[in-house]
Design a protein around this motif. Sequence first.
Motif, PDB file in Angstrom:
ATOM      1  N   ASP A  35       0.578  -1.280  -0.066  1.00  0.00           N
ATOM      2  CA  ASP A  35      -0.083   0.051   0.085  1.00  0.00           C
ATOM      3  C   ASP A  35       0.840   1.120  -0.172  1.00  0.00           C
ATOM      4  O   ASP A  35       0.365   2.116  -0.234  1.00  0.00           O
ATOM      5  CB  ASP A  35      -1.046   0.181   1.389  1.00  0.00           C
ATOM      6  CG  ASP A  35      -2.156  -0.606   0.989  1.00  0.00           C
ATOM      7  OD1 ASP A  35      -2.439  -1.053  -0.167  1.00  0.00           O
ATOM      8  OD2 ASP A  35      -3.119  -0.945   1.954  1.00  0.00           O
ATOM      9  N   VAL A  36       2.100   1.078   0.171  1.00  0.00           N
ATOM     10  CA  VAL A  36       2.965   2.158   0.326  1.00  0.00           C
ATOM     11  C   VAL A  36       3.780   2.382  -0.907  1.00  0.00           C
ATOM     12  O   VAL A  36       4.784   3.391  -1.186  1.00  0.00           O
ATOM     13  CB  VAL A  36       3.798   2.538   1.631  1.00  0.00           C
ATOM     14  CG1 VAL A  36       3.093   2.823   2.766  1.00  0.00           C
ATOM     15  CG2 VAL A  36       4.826   1.453   1.643  1.00  0.00           C
ATOM     16  N   MET A  37       3.443   1.627  -2.060  1.00  0.00           N
ATOM     17  CA  MET A  37       4.046   1.902  -3.251  1.00  0.00           C
ATOM     18  C   MET A  37       2.761   1.897  -4.493  1.00  0.00           C
ATOM     19  O   MET A  37       1.848   1.437  -4.259  1.00  0.00           O
ATOM     20  CB  MET A  37       4.674   0.358  -3.615  1.00  0.00           C
ATOM     21  CG  MET A  37       5.795   0.314  -2.536  1.00  0.00           C
ATOM     22  SD  MET A  37       6.903  -1.319  -3.030  1.00  0.00           S
ATOM     23  CE  MET A  37       5.964  -2.567  -2.738  1.00  0.00           C
ATOM     24  N   SER A  38       3.529   2.612  -5.329  1.00  0.00           N
ATOM     25  CA  SER A  38       2.552   2.758  -6.602  1.00  0.00           C
ATOM     26  C   SER A  38       3.346   3.326  -7.889  1.00  0.00           C
ATOM     27  O   SER A  38       4.352   3.671  -7.939  1.00  0.00           O
ATOM     28  CB  SER A  38       1.835   3.947  -6.282  1.00  0.00           C
ATOM     29  OG  SER A  38       1.091   4.506  -7.462  1.00  0.00           O
ATOM     30  N   PRO A  39       2.782   2.669  -9.089  1.00  0.00           N
ATOM     31  CA  PRO A  39       3.337   2.897 -10.142  1.00  0.00           C
ATOM     32  C   PRO A  39       3.326   4.458 -10.451  1.00  0.00           C
ATOM     33  O   PRO A  39       4.241   5.011 -11.265  1.00  0.00           O
ATOM     34  CB  PRO A  39       2.524   2.400 -11.278  1.00  0.00           C
ATOM     35  CG  PRO A  39       1.309   1.979 -10.496  1.00  0.00           C
ATOM     36  CD  PRO A  39       1.637   1.796  -9.167  1.00  0.00           C
ATOM     37  N   ASP A  40       2.385   5.276  -9.658  1.00  0.00           N
ATOM     38  CA  ASP A  40       2.615   6.701  -9.744  1.00  0.00           C
ATOM     39  C   ASP A  40       3.374   7.402  -8.662  1.00  0.00           C
ATOM     40  O   ASP A  40       3.134   8.439  -8.167  1.00  0.00           O
ATOM     41  CB  ASP A  40       1.211   7.399  -9.786  1.00  0.00           C
ATOM     42  CG  ASP A  40       0.259   6.777 -10.751  1.00  0.00           C
ATOM     43  OD1 ASP A  40       0.873   6.465 -11.966  1.00  0.00           O
ATOM     44  OD2 ASP A  40      -0.647   6.348 -10.644  1.00  0.00           O
ATOM     45  N   GLY A  41       4.236   6.689  -7.912  1.00  0.00           N
ATOM     46  CA  GLY A  41       4.835   6.943  -6.849  1.00  0.00           C
ATOM     47  C   GLY A  41       6.231   7.951  -7.254  1.00  0.00           C
ATOM     48  O   GLY A  41       6.213   8.413  -8.356  1.00  0.00           O
ATOM     49  N   GLY A  42       7.046   8.105  -6.180  1.00  0.00           N
ATOM     50  CA  GLY A  42       8.066   8.852  -6.343  1.00  0.00           C
ATOM     51  C   GLY A  42       8.072  10.274  -5.977  1.00  0.00           C
ATOM     52  O   GLY A  42       7.094  10.540  -5.273  1.00  0.00           O
ATOM     53  N   GLY A  43       8.899  10.872  -6.320  1.00  0.00           N
ATOM     54  CA  GLY A  43       8.855  12.454  -5.959  1.00  0.00           C
ATOM     55  C   GLY A  43       9.134  12.814  -4.433  1.00  0.00           C
ATOM     56  O   GLY A  43       9.940  11.757  -3.780  1.00  0.00           O
ATOM     57  N   GLU A  44       8.526  13.742  -3.836  1.00  0.00           N
ATOM     58  CA  GLU A  44       8.781  14.176  -2.645  1.00  0.00           C
ATOM     59  C   GLU A  44       7.531  14.265  -1.747  1.00  0.00           C
ATOM     60  O   GLU A  44       6.401  14.654  -2.625  1.00  0.00           O
ATOM     61  CB  GLU A  44       9.483  15.587  -2.467  1.00  0.00           C
ATOM     62  CG  GLU A  44      10.709  15.337  -3.378  1.00  0.00           C
ATOM     63  CD  GLU A  44      11.810  16.623  -2.833  1.00  0.00           C
ATOM     64  OE1 GLU A  44      11.396  17.126  -1.822  1.00  0.00           O
ATOM     65  OE2 GLU A  44      12.881  16.810  -3.474  1.00  0.00           O
ATOM     66  N   PRO A  45       7.433  13.933  -0.506  1.00  0.00           N
ATOM     67  CA  PRO A  45       6.245  14.255   0.279  1.00  0.00           C
ATOM     68  C   PRO A  45       5.875  15.729   0.437  1.00  0.00           C
ATOM     69  O   PRO A  45       6.669  16.654  -0.104  1.00  0.00           O
ATOM     70  CB  PRO A  45       6.846  13.688   1.613  1.00  0.00           C
ATOM     71  CG  PRO A  45       8.265  13.700   1.711  1.00  0.00           C
ATOM     72  CD  PRO A  45       8.771  13.702   0.221  1.00  0.00           C
ATOM     73  N   LYS A  46       4.569  16.082   0.777  1.00  0.00           N
ATOM     74  CA  LYS A  46       4.061  17.196   0.815  1.00  0.00           C
ATOM     75  C   LYS A  46       3.464  17.665   2.128  1.00  0.00           C
ATOM     76  O   LYS A  46       3.533  16.763   2.905  1.00  0.00           O
ATOM     77  CB  LYS A  46       2.973  17.368  -0.388  1.00  0.00           C
ATOM     78  CG  LYS A  46       3.442  17.230  -1.572  1.00  0.00           C
ATOM     79  CD  LYS A  46       2.149  17.620  -2.750  1.00  0.00           C
ATOM     80  CE  LYS A  46       2.291  17.145  -3.961  1.00  0.00           C
ATOM     81  NZ  LYS A  46       2.058  15.918  -4.029  1.00  0.00           N
ATOM     82  N   GLY A  47       2.972  18.856   2.278  1.00  0.00           N
ATOM     83  CA  GLY A  47       2.326  19.416   3.284  1.00  0.00           C
ATOM     84  C   GLY A  47       3.202  19.028   4.923  1.00  0.00           C
ATOM     85  O   GLY A  47       4.355  19.305   5.049  1.00  0.00           O
ATOM     86  N   GLU A  48       2.213  18.694   5.968  1.00  0.00           N
ATOM     87  CA  GLU A  48       2.543  18.369   7.039  1.00  0.00           C
ATOM     88  C   GLU A  48       3.818  17.105   7.125  1.00  0.00           C
ATOM     89  O   GLU A  48       4.889  17.431   7.918  1.00  0.00           O
ATOM     90  CB  GLU A  48       1.388  17.841   8.067  1.00  0.00           C
ATOM     91  CG  GLU A  48       1.558  17.472   9.210  1.00  0.00           C
ATOM     92  CD  GLU A  48       0.317  17.073  10.245  1.00  0.00           C
ATOM     93  OE1 GLU A  48      -0.387  16.767   9.519  1.00  0.00           O
ATOM     94  OE2 GLU A  48       0.595  17.172  11.336  1.00  0.00           O
ATOM     95  N   LEU A  49       3.767  16.195   6.317  1.00  0.00           N
ATOM     96  CA  LEU A  49       4.730  15.267   6.440  1.00  0.00           C
ATOM     97  C   LEU A  49       6.015  15.931   6.135  1.00  0.00           C
ATOM     98  O   LEU A  49       7.262  15.816   6.485  1.00  0.00           O
ATOM     99  CB  LEU A  49       4.370  14.057   5.280  1.00  0.00           C
ATOM    100  CG  LEU A  49       5.420  13.130   5.263  1.00  0.00           C
ATOM    101  CD1 LEU A  49       5.877  12.184   6.571  1.00  0.00           C
ATOM    102  CD2 LEU A  49       5.029  11.773   4.194  1.00  0.00           C
ATOM    103  N   ALA A  50       5.941  16.685   4.972  1.00  0.00           N
ATOM    104  CA  ALA A  50       7.278  17.171   4.477  1.00  0.00           C
ATOM    105  C   ALA A  50       8.077  18.179   5.379  1.00  0.00           C
ATOM    106  O   ALA A  50       8.909  18.164   5.834  1.00  0.00           O
ATOM    107  CB  ALA A  50       7.161  18.245   3.353  1.00  0.00           C
ATOM    108  N   GLU A  51       6.725  19.073   6.351  1.00  0.00           N
ATOM    109  CA  GLU A  51       7.409  19.668   7.349  1.00  0.00           C
ATOM    110  C   GLU A  51       8.020  18.891   8.574  1.00  0.00           C
ATOM    111  O   GLU A  51       9.212  19.491   9.166  1.00  0.00           O
ATOM    112  CB  GLU A  51       6.242  20.622   7.933  1.00  0.00           C
ATOM    113  CG  GLU A  51       5.706  21.803   6.941  1.00  0.00           C
ATOM    114  CD  GLU A  51       4.365  22.148   7.411  1.00  0.00           C
ATOM    115  OE1 GLU A  51       4.124  21.961   8.841  1.00  0.00           O
ATOM    116  OE2 GLU A  51       3.583  22.591   6.605  1.00  0.00           O
ATOM    117  N   GLU A  52       7.158  17.790   8.805  1.00  0.00           N
ATOM    118  CA  GLU A  52       7.800  17.034  10.086  1.00  0.00           C
ATOM    119  C   GLU A  52       9.118  16.479   9.793  1.00  0.00           C
ATOM    120  O   GLU A  52      10.081  16.254  10.522  1.00  0.00           O
ATOM    121  CB  GLU A  52       6.830  15.859  10.303  1.00  0.00           C
ATOM    122  CG  GLU A  52       5.587  16.422  11.079  1.00  0.00           C
ATOM    123  CD  GLU A  52       5.995  16.829  12.462  1.00  0.00           C
ATOM    124  OE1 GLU A  52       6.912  16.284  13.063  1.00  0.00           O
ATOM    125  OE2 GLU A  52       5.411  17.792  12.833  1.00  0.00           O
TER     126      GLU A  52
END
Length: 210
Positions: free
Chosen positions: A92-109
């Motif tokens: 569930d934490v993988m996807s063919p559309d995955g990659g890149g960088e986290p956003k929002g609260e997760l990126a801040e944390e």
Amino acid sequence: MFKLPDLGYAFDALEPHIDAKTMEIHYTKHHQTYVDKLNDAIKKMGAEDKAGNNDMGYLIGLLSDLDSVPEDVRAAVRNNGGGHANHSFFWDVMSPDGGGEPKGELAEEIDKTFGSFDDFKAKFKEAAVARFGSGWAWLCFQDKKLHICSTPNQDSTIMEDKNHAPLLGLDVWEHAYYLKYQNKRPDYIDAWWNVVKWGQVEKYLGMLAN
Ligand code: MN
């Protein structure tokens, strides 16, 4: 009883980062075997009703309180129940559309805790490489803070503390990468970032943080 969850994408969907043959064997053989052996243990416990139709809440309850599991099946529940929970989470934490960088609260944390996304990735990789033998690397949320850790075998992060919840996990058993990467676990880790489904990780943080 417990069963394989829907994968949500085809075996070849994560190519070239994770190859189709590895995905197929990992899901239909390795994960299925954990499910089958977990169900054998559940039958021995006479807990078929509690397991219901793949009741992951019941499984999480068992894993976070292994002392409550009868001794004759405790190791089977730990290894195979852990295997079922960890792999269900992993798909569930993988996807063919995955990659890149986290956003929002997760990126801040992540920035707050590790300095930057690149620093986070370096520390996560360090933990994944350092896991001797078979196991998992994790980004967890505990006491309102992110941290990186790893577990041996199929141990789950919640075995030591039910509030030690995973947000992201990486399988570093050889069965997860050997066909394509052989002994080069670090290369598998580098490639894996391309399929990480950050939206799912952000969702888990949102559920736990708020
Ligand atoms: Mn695995």
